[in-house]
Design an enzyme around this catalytic site. Structure first.
Site, PDB file in Angstrom:
ATOM      1  N   GLU A  57       0.558  52.875 -15.396  1.00 28.32           N
ATOM      2  CA  GLU A  57       0.530  53.413 -14.034  1.00 28.32           C
ATOM      3  C   GLU A  57       0.486  54.946 -14.053  1.00 28.32           C
ATOM      4  OE1 GLU A  57       0.010  51.402 -11.768  1.00 28.32           O
ATOM      5  OE2 GLU A  57       1.414  49.726 -11.650  1.00 28.32           O
TER       6      GLU A  57
ATOM      7  N   HIS B 254      -4.974  52.785 -12.542  1.00 29.24           N
ATOM      8  CA  HIS B 254      -4.287  52.304 -13.742  1.00 29.24           C
ATOM      9  C   HIS B 254      -5.234  51.502 -14.629  1.00 29.24           C
ATOM     10  CE1 HIS B 254      -2.671  48.322 -11.761  1.00 29.24           C
ATOM     11  NE2 HIS B 254      -3.764  48.059 -12.430  1.00 29.24           N
TER      12      HIS B 254
ATOM     13  N   ASP C 205      -2.051  42.924 -20.947  1.00 29.27           N
ATOM     14  CA  ASP C 205      -0.763  43.003 -20.260  1.00 29.27           C
ATOM     15  C   ASP C 205      -0.275  41.645 -19.781  1.00 29.27           C
ATOM     16  OD1 ASP C 205      -2.713  42.701 -18.303  1.00 29.27           O
ATOM     17  OD2 ASP C 205      -2.462  44.701 -17.476  1.00 29.27           O
TER      18      ASP C 205
ATOM     19  N   ASN D  34      -5.124  52.495  -8.022  1.00 30.55           N
ATOM     20  CA  ASN D  34      -4.533  53.814  -8.281  1.00 30.55           C
ATOM     21  C   ASN D  34      -5.001  54.395  -9.614  1.00 30.55           C
ATOM     22  OD1 ASN D  34      -3.232  52.150 -10.066  1.00 30.55           O
ATOM     23  ND2 ASN D  34      -1.153  52.590  -9.345  1.00 30.55           N
TER      24      ASN D  34
HETATM   25  C1  GLP Z   1      -4.195  44.400 -12.536  1.00 25.10           C
HETATM   26  C2  GLP Z   1      -4.231  44.366 -14.067  1.00 25.10           C
HETATM   27  C3  GLP Z   1      -5.325  45.231 -14.605  1.00 25.10           C
HETATM   28  C4  GLP Z   1      -6.540  45.040 -13.724  1.00 25.10           C
HETATM   29  C5  GLP Z   1      -6.272  45.688 -12.394  1.00 25.10           C
HETATM   30  C6  GLP Z   1      -7.308  45.396 -11.351  1.00 25.10           C
HETATM   31  O1  GLP Z   1      -2.962  44.600 -12.002  1.00 25.10           O
HETATM   32  N1  GLP Z   1      -3.014  44.722 -14.718  1.00 25.10           N
HETATM   33  O2  GLP Z   1      -5.576  44.907 -15.962  1.00 25.10           O
HETATM   34  O3  GLP Z   1      -7.665  45.661 -14.303  1.00 25.10           O
HETATM   35  O4  GLP Z   1      -4.964  45.427 -11.956  1.00 25.10           O
HETATM   36  O5  GLP Z   1      -7.235  44.090 -10.872  1.00 25.10           O
HETATM   37  P1  GLP Z   1      -8.397  43.409 -10.048  1.00 25.10           P
HETATM   38  O6  GLP Z   1      -9.516  43.197 -11.018  1.00 25.10           O
HETATM   39  O7  GLP Z   1      -7.836  42.115  -9.554  1.00 25.10           O
HETATM   40  O8  GLP Z   1      -8.784  44.351  -8.978  1.00 25.10           O
END
Ligand code: GLP
Length: 242
Positions: free
Chosen positions: A144, A139, A67, A137
């Protein structure tokens, strides 16, 4: 589903790097699906160490990122283009032509860029190992919670919880982009293997809801239970509600 509960972030990162390394060593032109966020940073650091020691060769490895925020230039410090350079691409011998990250441009080229991204994954023969983190959440990528989920790469409006969670990387919540482009569930679920990493207490509810035996698009990661080769590597805190 292979659930591996490890002691802490360090152990999670080490096991994650071991699993990615095995894929690279097994197949010369391995296709990796890559995640960003704070979770896989330690894993990337270990992959770089392995490369420096001469234990890993990225020369023929192909990568697709999950992403990207819409509206952040690739050299913006919080863009995922920049994150990947800083954590991996600048430190290993990946060929730039083998690197793909979803577009960050919001103009009329976006739809076509998403289509080309999916085509490129298909032409590469699909993803051998998809690395995932998980949002608070539930995702995955930026898919989402919603009544339905999309299979193809697409534009998304970020959920309020995601903006809140990711605001820690920006000066203020207002600076967090409200839109992103994400790989859809199609390419992820078509991956040969999936590796999901999670650590910390704040991920425990999402981990519980995702791997409880129920499947819902309101917890996107729960769909991974339908995949045949998923490895979940989580630390004790993230596993605390299981
Ligand atoms: C982000 C990314 C995801 C990631 C998630 C968790 O927004 N889009 O690919 O796995 O949220 O992020 P973090 O590892 O910083 O908790």
């Amino acid at each position: 589903m292979d659930l591996q509960v490890v002691g802490d972030y360090r152990e999670m990162s080490e096991l994650g790097a071991k699993i990615v390394s095995e894929t690279i060593q097994e197949k010369k032109n391995a296709v990796l699906g890559l995640a960003t966020g704070s979770t896989p940073e330690g894993m990337y650091a270990r992959l770089v160490e392995k490369y420096r020691r001469g234990d890993l060769d990225f020369k023929s490895v192909v990568t697709f990122n999950l992403d990207e925020y819409v509206g952040l230039a690739p050299d913006h410090p919080q863009s995922y283009h920049y994150y990947m350079k800083r954590n991996l691409f600048d430190h290993v011998n990946l060929d730039p032509v083998n690197i793909s990250i979803p577009t960050s441009s919001s103009d009329e080229t976006l739809e076509e860029a998403c289509r080309q991204f999916d085509k490129k994954i298909e032409h590469a023969g699909g993803i051998d190992l998809q690395v995932l983190g998980i949002g608070v959440n539930g995702h995955i990528g930026f898919n989402e919670p919603a009544p339905y989920l999309k299979t193809a790469t697409h534009l998304v409006e970020l959920a309020e919880e995601t903006i809140e969670a990711n605001s820690r990387f920006f000066q203020s919540k207002e600076e967090v982009p409200r839109k992103a482009v994400t790989m859809g569930l199609g390419s992820m679920m078509a991956a040969d293997k999936i590796l999901l990493l999670a650590n910390g207490k704040n991920k425990a509810p999402a981990v519980r809801d995702s791997f409880s035996g129920l499947v819902s698009t309101e917890t996107p990661a729960s769909l991974l239970q339908l995949h045949r080769k998923v490895t979940i590597v989580i630390d004790r805190e993230a596993a605390s509600l299981l």
